[in-house]
Scaffold this active site. Sequence first.
Site, PDB file in Angstrom:
ATOM      1  N   HIS A   1     -79.577  98.224  48.705  1.00 51.17           N
ATOM      2  CA  HIS A   1     -79.714  99.534  48.781  1.00 51.17           C
ATOM      3  C   HIS A   1     -81.042 100.056  49.356  1.00 51.17           C
ATOM      4  O   HIS A   1     -81.829 100.982  48.721  1.00 51.17           O
ATOM      5  CB  HIS A   1     -79.502 100.410  47.349  1.00 51.17           C
TER       6      HIS A   1
ATOM      7  N   HIS B   1     -72.455  99.035  51.678  1.00 53.96           N
ATOM      8  CA  HIS B   1     -73.370  99.996  51.468  1.00 53.96           C
ATOM      9  C   HIS B   1     -74.817  99.509  51.332  1.00 53.96           C
ATOM     10  O   HIS B   1     -75.606  99.563  50.427  1.00 53.96           O
ATOM     11  CB  HIS B   1     -73.220 101.084  50.322  1.00 53.96           C
TER      12      HIS B   1
ATOM     13  N   ASP C   1     -70.403 105.640  46.181  1.00 56.78           N
ATOM     14  CA  ASP C   1     -71.307 104.814  46.816  1.00 56.78           C
ATOM     15  C   ASP C   1     -72.155 104.255  45.696  1.00 56.78           C
ATOM     16  O   ASP C   1     -72.095 104.395  44.356  1.00 56.78           O
ATOM     17  CB  ASP C   1     -72.477 105.749  47.649  1.00 56.78           C
TER      18      ASP C   1
ATOM     19  N   HIS D   1     -70.750 108.916  43.392  1.00 52.38           N
ATOM     20  CA  HIS D   1     -71.424 107.737  42.853  1.00 52.38           C
ATOM     21  C   HIS D   1     -70.874 107.150  41.833  1.00 52.38           C
ATOM     22  O   HIS D   1     -70.740 107.785  40.872  1.00 52.38           O
ATOM     23  CB  HIS D   1     -73.007 108.037  42.826  1.00 52.38           C
TER      24      HIS D   1
END
Length: 238
Positions: A106, A102, A51, A196
């Site tokens: 964010h 995603h 991510d 991540h």
Amino acid sequence: MIPLATTQSVLAAGAACVAAYFVAPSLSCKAFSRSVWRQTGRPGKLLLTFDDGPDPRYTPALLDLLGEWGVPACFFVVGENAAACPDLIRRMTAEGHEVGIHSYRHENARFRRPSFAGADLEQSLAALRELGAEPRYYRPPWGNCNPFTLYEARARGLETVLWSVMAQDWERGATPRRTAQRLLGRVGSSSIICLHDRSMGKSADDTAPGRTIQALRLALPALQRAGFTFILPEEMAR
Ligand SMILES: [Zn+2]
């Protein structure tokens, strides 16, 4: 004077509205909705996801490592980060990885107006299509949704994918060995692993993705020795 019973009814109705908008959609997404992927559904097959990227400081080394071990992954990228690193999105696609959405910046859909979900997906899709990707999967930041998130994703042909294993790899104290141990201790038969390749948010350590890559150098061979293989989202099964 307003009767006490009326006041209590108004407060209860208000609390119900708050729960319906701010709490229930994320809870449903994370735990109950049958349309959301949280496991691969295939014994012995894992889905590795990253991510928040891409990040020019870390993603190239991560792609090198995945290539070295022949492991496919799904990158849930942040739209504005992708737009800043077009070559990395093209490299992900060329090397057989999946590029998913995603969000564009964010942002936490849970605290945004109803129309946010659709607008955010449109902006993200446009940015990634511009770079030659055709996203099919979506992961909302923190797994948080508003009441329209899942509907808006489905309306655009996007399947929502969360996770079953995290390793807190963004933490300041996350050494490579500690993250690898967490991964190996938490992985189950058909886990979706969330790591991540960029640090986003106040609690994240900016240097953490470098240690995540080192952790994978320890964990990937151990998982392969244990008999696990890695698949792409399109190979998952209900
Ligand atoms: Zn995120």
